[in-house]
Motif scaffolding. Structure first.
Motif, short mmCIF file in Angstrom:
data_model
loop_
_atom_site.label_atom_id
_atom_site.label_comp_id
_atom_site.label_asym_id
_atom_site.label_seq_id
_atom_site.Cartn_x
_atom_site.Cartn_y
_atom_site.Cartn_z
N ALA A 1 0.87 -1.16 -0.07
CA ALA A 1 0.08 -0.04 -0.09
C ALA A 1 0.70 1.22 0.03
O ALA A 1 2.01 1.22 0.48
CB ALA A 1 -0.98 -0.10 1.13
N GLY A 2 0.52 2.24 -0.82
CA GLY A 2 1.39 3.63 -0.77
C GLY A 2 0.91 4.58 -1.51
O GLY A 2 -0.49 4.66 -1.87
N THR A 3 1.92 5.18 -2.30
CA THR A 3 1.40 6.29 -3.19
C THR A 3 2.25 6.38 -4.14
O THR A 3 3.46 5.48 -4.15
CB THR A 3 1.80 7.77 -2.38
OG1 THR A 3 3.24 7.82 -2.18
CG2 THR A 3 0.93 7.94 -1.12
N TYR A 4 1.54 7.03 -5.26
CA TYR A 4 2.63 7.01 -6.48
C TYR A 4 2.54 8.81 -7.04
O TYR A 4 1.44 9.23 -6.60
CB TYR A 4 2.12 6.23 -7.63
CG TYR A 4 2.54 4.87 -7.50
CD1 TYR A 4 3.57 4.40 -8.38
CD2 TYR A 4 1.59 3.88 -6.71
CE1 TYR A 4 3.72 2.82 -8.17
CE2 TYR A 4 2.00 2.67 -6.56
CZ TYR A 4 3.10 2.29 -7.30
OH TYR A 4 3.47 0.91 -7.26
N THR A 5 3.51 9.18 -7.83
CA THR A 5 3.40 10.14 -8.36
C THR A 5 2.93 10.46 -9.83
O THR A 5 2.68 11.20 -10.27
CB THR A 5 4.56 11.05 -8.18
OG1 THR A 5 5.78 10.35 -8.97
CG2 THR A 5 4.99 11.13 -6.97
N THR B 1 -6.44 -3.41 9.05
CA THR B 1 -6.86 -2.29 8.39
C THR B 1 -5.52 -1.48 8.30
O THR B 1 -4.89 -1.12 9.43
CB THR B 1 -7.83 -1.47 8.99
OG1 THR B 1 -9.07 -2.45 9.43
CG2 THR B 1 -8.22 -0.26 8.45
N VAL B 2 -5.15 -1.02 6.92
CA VAL B 2 -3.98 -0.43 6.72
C VAL B 2 -4.29 0.99 6.20
O VAL B 2 -5.26 0.91 5.30
CB VAL B 2 -3.14 -0.98 5.87
CG1 VAL B 2 -1.82 -0.42 5.63
CG2 VAL B 2 -2.73 -2.60 6.14
N GLY B 3 -3.69 2.19 6.92
CA GLY B 3 -4.00 3.35 6.40
C GLY B 3 -2.86 3.93 5.85
O GLY B 3 -1.44 3.79 6.28
#
Length: 105
Positions: free
Chosen positions: A3-7, A50-52
Motif C-alpha cells: 500500500a502506498g502512493t505514486y506520483t 486495516t492499513v492506512g
C-alpha cells in the motif's frame, strides 16, 4: 500486497511499487520504502488488518489497525496518488474514504 502512493500513473505490469518517487508499506515483509530504498521495517500485515496511509505536509504516514506504525519525511512531490498492489488471486481491497476511520491524529 503493498500500500502506498505514486506520483504518476501506475504501470500495470509492475509487481511492487518500490521505484523512485513512491512511498510504500509492504504487507508481506513489513518494509517501508521511499525513493526505491527500504528505510525501515515494521510489522507485517494480514488480510484481516486495516492499513492506512495519509499525508501531513512533507510527511507520509502509515497506520496498522488504527495505530501509526511509520512515517516517511521529506516527501516533496506535490501530488501523490493512493495505490494498493494485489498479488494473489482473490485478493480484495475495501476503501474507507469516509468516517468512521480507525486512526485519529
Amino acid at each position: 500486497c503493498p500500500a502506498g502512493t505514486y506520483t504518476r500513473t501506475r504501470v500495470r505490469t509492475e509487481k511492487h511499487p518500490t521505484s523512485a518517487r513512491r512511498v510504500g508499506y509492504h504487507g508481506d515483509d513489513g518494509a517501508i520504502f521511499h525513493n526505491g530504498k527500504v528505510i525501515t521495517v515494521r510489522d507485517c500485515w494480514k488480510k484481516t488488518d486495516t492499513v492506512g496511509c495519509g499525508r501531513r505536509e512533507s510527511t507520509v504516514y502509515f497506520t496498522l489497525n488504527g495505530v501509526e506504525v511509520a512515517t516517511v519525511v521529506g516527501v516533496t512531490e506535490p501530488v501523490l496518488l493512493p495505490t494498493v498492489g494485489l498479488s494473489s488471486v482473490g485478493e480484495q481491497v475495501v476503501v474507507l474514504a469516509s468516517p468512521p476511520f480507525k486512526y485519529k491524529h
